[in-house]
Write a protein that holds these residues in place. Structure first.
Motif, PDB file in Angstrom:
ATOM      1  N   ASN A   1      18.037  18.836  -4.618  1.00 10.55           N
ATOM      2  CA  ASN A   1      16.579  18.796  -4.573  1.00 10.55           C
ATOM      3  C   ASN A   1      16.153  17.879  -3.431  1.00 10.55           C
ATOM      4  OD1 ASN A   1      15.453  20.263  -7.134  1.00 10.55           O
ATOM      5  ND2 ASN A   1      17.202  19.096  -7.860  1.00 10.55           N
ATOM      6  N   GLU A   2      15.733  18.457  -2.348  1.00  8.36           N
ATOM      7  CA  GLU A   2      15.499  17.690  -1.128  1.00  8.36           C
ATOM      8  C   GLU A   2      14.211  16.878  -1.171  1.00  8.36           C
ATOM      9  OE1 GLU A   2      15.763  20.228   2.238  1.00  8.36           O
ATOM     10  OE2 GLU A   2      17.898  20.666   1.951  1.00  8.36           O
ATOM     11  N   GLN A   3      13.211  17.336  -1.892  1.00  8.81           N
ATOM     12  CA  GLN A   3      11.931  16.629  -1.948  1.00  8.81           C
ATOM     13  C   GLN A   3      11.698  16.140  -3.366  1.00  8.81           C
ATOM     14  OE1 GLN A   3       9.249  19.645  -0.422  1.00  8.81           O
ATOM     15  NE2 GLN A   3       9.549  18.964   1.690  1.00  8.81           N
ATOM     16  N   ILE A   4      11.946  14.847  -3.568  1.00  5.43           N
ATOM     17  CA  ILE A   4      11.860  14.250  -4.901  1.00  5.43           C
ATOM     18  C   ILE A   4      10.767  13.198  -4.899  1.00  5.43           C
ATOM     19  CG2 ILE A   4      13.104  13.006  -6.700  1.00  5.43           C
ATOM     20  CD1 ILE A   4      15.703  14.099  -5.485  1.00  5.43           C
ATOM     21  N   ARG A   5       9.780  13.392  -5.754  1.00  2.56           N
ATOM     22  CA  ARG A   5       8.676  12.440  -5.848  1.00  2.56           C
ATOM     23  C   ARG A   5       9.084  11.225  -6.695  1.00  2.56           C
ATOM     24  NH1 ARG A   5       4.076  14.650  -8.532  1.00  2.56           N
ATOM     25  NH2 ARG A   5       5.585  15.805  -9.785  1.00  2.56           N
TER      26      ARG A   5
ATOM     27  N   LEU B   1       1.519  15.705 -12.901  1.00  2.00           N
ATOM     28  CA  LEU B   1       2.682  16.087 -13.693  1.00  2.00           C
ATOM     29  C   LEU B   1       2.961  17.574 -13.463  1.00  2.00           C
ATOM     30  CD1 LEU B   1       1.922  14.273 -17.076  1.00  2.00           C
ATOM     31  CD2 LEU B   1       3.105  13.405 -15.057  1.00  2.00           C
ATOM     32  N   THR B   2       4.166  17.884 -13.077  1.00  3.92           N
ATOM     33  CA  THR B   2       4.515  19.253 -12.704  1.00  3.92           C
ATOM     34  C   THR B   2       5.642  19.782 -13.589  1.00  3.92           C
ATOM     35  OG1 THR B   2       6.090  18.425 -11.064  1.00  3.92           O
ATOM     36  CG2 THR B   2       3.845  18.877 -10.305  1.00  3.92           C
ATOM     37  N   PRO B   3       5.787  21.110 -13.649  1.00  4.95           N
ATOM     38  CA  PRO B   3       6.864  21.701 -14.462  1.00  4.95           C
ATOM     39  C   PRO B   3       8.260  21.205 -14.089  1.00  4.95           C
ATOM     40  CG  PRO B   3       5.267  23.388 -13.865  1.00  4.95           C
ATOM     41  CD  PRO B   3       4.882  22.151 -13.104  1.00  4.95           C
ATOM     42  N   SER B   4       8.459  20.828 -12.836  1.00  3.29           N
ATOM     43  CA  SER B   4       9.782  20.361 -12.401  1.00  3.29           C
ATOM     44  C   SER B   4      10.242  19.126 -13.157  1.00  3.29           C
ATOM     45  CB  SER B   4       9.769  20.056 -10.900  1.00  3.29           C
ATOM     46  OG  SER B   4       8.865  18.993 -10.609  1.00  3.29           O
TER      47      SER B   4
ATOM     48  N   ILE C   1       7.699   9.971  -9.267  1.00  2.20           N
ATOM     49  CA  ILE C   1       7.608  10.213 -10.706  1.00  2.20           C
ATOM     50  C   ILE C   1       8.778  11.063 -11.193  1.00  2.20           C
ATOM     51  CG2 ILE C   1       6.161  12.305 -10.592  1.00  2.20           C
ATOM     52  CD1 ILE C   1       4.600  11.047 -12.994  1.00  2.20           C
ATOM     53  N   GLU C   2       9.268  11.961 -10.359  1.00  2.00           N
ATOM     54  CA  GLU C   2      10.446  12.742 -10.714  1.00  2.00           C
ATOM     55  C   GLU C   2      11.684  11.848 -10.761  1.00  2.00           C
ATOM     56  OE1 GLU C   2       9.313  17.136  -8.899  1.00  2.00           O
ATOM     57  OE2 GLU C   2      10.089  15.598  -7.560  1.00  2.00           O
ATOM     58  N   TYR C   3      11.775  10.940  -9.802  1.00  2.00           N
ATOM     59  CA  TYR C   3      12.910  10.008  -9.775  1.00  2.00           C
ATOM     60  C   TYR C   3      12.880   9.109 -11.007  1.00  2.00           C
ATOM     61  CZ  TYR C   3      16.548   7.340  -7.328  1.00  2.00           C
ATOM     62  OH  TYR C   3      17.740   6.745  -6.955  1.00  2.00           O
ATOM     63  N   ALA C   4      11.695   8.686 -11.414  1.00  2.00           N
ATOM     64  CA  ALA C   4      11.557   7.859 -12.622  1.00  2.00           C
ATOM     65  C   ALA C   4      11.978   8.644 -13.863  1.00  2.00           C
ATOM     66  CB  ALA C   4      10.120   7.372 -12.760  1.00  2.00           C
ATOM     67  N   ALA C   5      11.587   9.909 -13.926  1.00  2.00           N
ATOM     68  CA  ALA C   5      11.989  10.744 -15.064  1.00  2.00           C
ATOM     69  C   ALA C   5      13.494  10.921 -15.092  1.00  2.00           C
ATOM     70  CB  ALA C   5      11.293  12.103 -14.983  1.00  2.00           C
ATOM     71  N   PHE C   6      14.112  11.077 -13.926  1.00  2.00           N
ATOM     72  CA  PHE C   6      15.557  11.284 -13.847  1.00  2.00           C
ATOM     73  C   PHE C   6      16.318  10.087 -14.420  1.00  2.00           C
ATOM     74  CE2 PHE C   6      19.665  10.892 -11.775  1.00  2.00           C
ATOM     75  CZ  PHE C   6      20.184  12.167 -11.893  1.00  2.00           C
TER      76      PHE C   6
ATOM     77  N   PHE D   1       0.838  -1.210   0.000  1.00  2.00           N
ATOM     78  CA  PHE D   1       0.000   0.000   0.000  1.00  2.00           C
ATOM     79  C   PHE D   1       0.873   1.262   0.000  1.00  2.00           C
ATOM     80  CE2 PHE D   1      -2.401  -3.370   2.133  1.00  2.00           C
ATOM     81  CZ  PHE D   1      -3.522  -3.424   1.331  1.00  2.00           C
ATOM     82  N   TYR D   2       1.904   1.212  -0.814  1.00  2.00           N
ATOM     83  CA  TYR D   2       2.864   2.315  -0.886  1.00  2.00           C
ATOM     84  C   TYR D   2       2.237   3.472  -1.655  1.00  2.00           C
ATOM     85  CZ  TYR D   2       7.624   4.229  -0.956  1.00  2.00           C
ATOM     86  OH  TYR D   2       8.743   5.001  -0.753  1.00  2.00           O
ATOM     87  N   PRO D   3       2.147   4.651  -1.066  1.00  2.00           N
ATOM     88  CA  PRO D   3       1.519   5.797  -1.765  1.00  2.00           C
ATOM     89  C   PRO D   3       2.315   6.201  -3.009  1.00  2.00           C
ATOM     90  CG  PRO D   3       1.719   6.206   0.599  1.00  2.00           C
ATOM     91  CD  PRO D   3       2.557   5.002   0.302  1.00  2.00           C
ATOM     92  N   LEU D   4       1.652   6.287  -4.125  1.00  2.00           N
ATOM     93  CA  LEU D   4       2.336   6.599  -5.372  1.00  2.00           C
ATOM     94  C   LEU D   4       2.781   8.049  -5.460  1.00  2.00           C
ATOM     95  CD1 LEU D   4       0.201   4.605  -7.972  1.00  2.00           C
ATOM     96  CD2 LEU D   4       2.307   3.918  -6.810  1.00  2.00           C
ATOM     97  N   ASP D   5       2.230   8.896  -4.616  1.00  2.00           N
ATOM     98  CA  ASP D   5       2.651  10.300  -4.613  1.00  2.00           C
ATOM     99  C   ASP D   5       3.719  10.576  -3.551  1.00  2.00           C
ATOM    100  OD1 ASP D   5       1.058   9.919  -2.413  1.00  2.00           O
ATOM    101  OD2 ASP D   5      -0.169  11.725  -2.704  1.00  2.00           O
ATOM    102  N   SER D   6       4.367   9.501  -3.083  1.00  2.00           N
ATOM    103  CA  SER D   6       5.391   9.640  -2.042  1.00  2.00           C
ATOM    104  C   SER D   6       6.643  10.321  -2.574  1.00  2.00           C
ATOM    105  CB  SER D   6       5.788   8.268  -1.496  1.00  2.00           C
ATOM    106  OG  SER D   6       4.707   7.653  -0.858  1.00  2.00           O
ATOM    107  N   GLN D   7       7.433  10.807  -1.624  1.00  2.00           N
ATOM    108  CA  GLN D   7       8.769  11.301  -1.924  1.00  2.00           C
ATOM    109  C   GLN D   7       9.778  10.233  -1.512  1.00  2.00           C
ATOM    110  OE1 GLN D   7       9.104  14.923   0.284  1.00  2.00           O
ATOM    111  NE2 GLN D   7       7.599  16.006  -0.943  1.00  2.00           N
ATOM    112  N   ILE D   8      10.879  10.153  -2.245  1.00  2.00           N
ATOM    113  CA  ILE D   8      11.886   9.157  -1.908  1.00  2.00           C
ATOM    114  C   ILE D   8      12.644   9.588  -0.648  1.00  2.00           C
ATOM    115  CG2 ILE D   8      12.156   8.495  -4.328  1.00  2.00           C
ATOM    116  CD1 ILE D   8      14.894   9.944  -4.234  1.00  2.00           C
ATOM    117  N   ASP D   9      13.093   8.613   0.119  1.00  2.00           N
ATOM    118  CA  ASP D   9      13.894   8.911   1.303  1.00  2.00           C
ATOM    119  C   ASP D   9      15.308   9.296   0.887  1.00  2.00           C
ATOM    120  OD1 ASP D   9      11.790   8.328   3.022  1.00  2.00           O
ATOM    121  OD2 ASP D   9      12.296   6.183   3.068  1.00  2.00           O
ATOM    122  N   ARG D  10      15.910  10.176   1.645  1.00  2.00           N
ATOM    123  CA  ARG D  10      17.293  10.578   1.383  1.00  2.00           C
ATOM    124  C   ARG D  10      18.232   9.402   1.653  1.00  2.00           C
ATOM    125  NH1 ARG D  10      17.889  15.132  -1.362  1.00  2.00           N
ATOM    126  NH2 ARG D  10      19.673  15.890  -0.179  1.00  2.00           N
ATOM    127  N   SER D  11      19.360   9.413   0.968  1.00  2.00           N
ATOM    128  CA  SER D  11      20.339   8.335   1.122  1.00  2.00           C
ATOM    129  C   SER D  11      21.739   8.910   1.309  1.00  2.00           C
ATOM    130  CB  SER D  11      20.313   7.414  -0.108  1.00  2.00           C
ATOM    131  OG  SER D  11      21.390   6.504  -0.084  1.00  2.00           O
TER     132      SER D  11
END
Length: 219
Positions: free
Chosen positions: A69-73, A97-100, A75-80, A48-58
């Protein structure tokens, strides 16, 4: 117990491998990095992992763009990473989908993701597309840079000096034009340590190193 041995025991078993790899080692991130869409779908559904989550820092992450970029969703990580299958899955599940996403997609170098953003009428934060062009030059993703020039910056092709400066700054000479390596670009050549070109201009051209160039920008 020696102090070195004590610190060594506190480190995770795979610490040195992860540090060498230099990427986020969380399970969700590894799936996105590999675009393992089937495993990704199974994991998010079962947990039940929320799809709009942000990735944890590593602590292992080394990419400067991701670090700043401290808050990465997700979908942004997938685009990267250019992970088109996971990107599509998140998009089809109504993740915003956001401009970022433009800058992340430029790093991912996946033309299909860029076309999806265009098709959904998602424009970058800088709607002049100049920031996208600079990021492409910075990444040395010249196919994307040329695409942005052709499709979104047709009226800006005369802005050759700005392109040259960023090419010099990021050591990407694919867009360098010989006629622009002259007195007006001399200070930039010095600033970014182009010794051979500076030496050439000093020896072969009669330049005034104290000359000033005034650039007029349009509002």
């Amino acid at each position: 117990i020696k102090e070195d041995d004590l610190f060594r025991k506190e480190l995770p078993e795979n610490f040195y491998d992860n540090r060498k790899n230099g990427e986020n080692d969380s399970f969700i991130c590894e799936m996105i990095q590999k675009d393992s869409v089937d495993n990704f779908i199974q994991y998010v559904n079962q947990s039940f992992y929320p799809l709009d989550s942000q990735i944890d820092r590593s602590i292992y992450e080394t990419n400067n763009f991701l670090l700043k970029n401290e808050q990465i969703r997700l979908i942004e990580y997938a685009a990267f990473f250019g992970s088109i299958q996971i990107f599509q899955y998140l998009r089809m599940n109504k993740i915003k989908l956001t401009p970022s996403l433009w800058l992340y997609a430029i790093h991912g170098k996946n033309a299909e993701i860029i076309h999806l953003l265009e098709g959904d009428n998602i424009k970058p934060r800088d709607q002049t597309y100049k920031e996208c062009l600079i990021e492409s030059i910075k990444c040395h993703h010249n196919d994307i840079a040329n695409y942005i020039l052709d499709q979104h910056l047709q009226n800006e092709k005369d802005d050759s000096n700005n392109i040259l400066v960023n090419c010099l700054k990021y050591f990407n000479l694919c867009f360098e034009q010989n006629n622009l390596i002259n007195e007006s670009s001399f200070c930039h050549l010095c600033r970014y340590d182009y010794y051979c070109l500076v030496n050439f201009l000093l020896k072969e051209k009669n330049i005034d190193i104290n000359a000033k160039t005034i650039y007029i920008t349009k509002n």
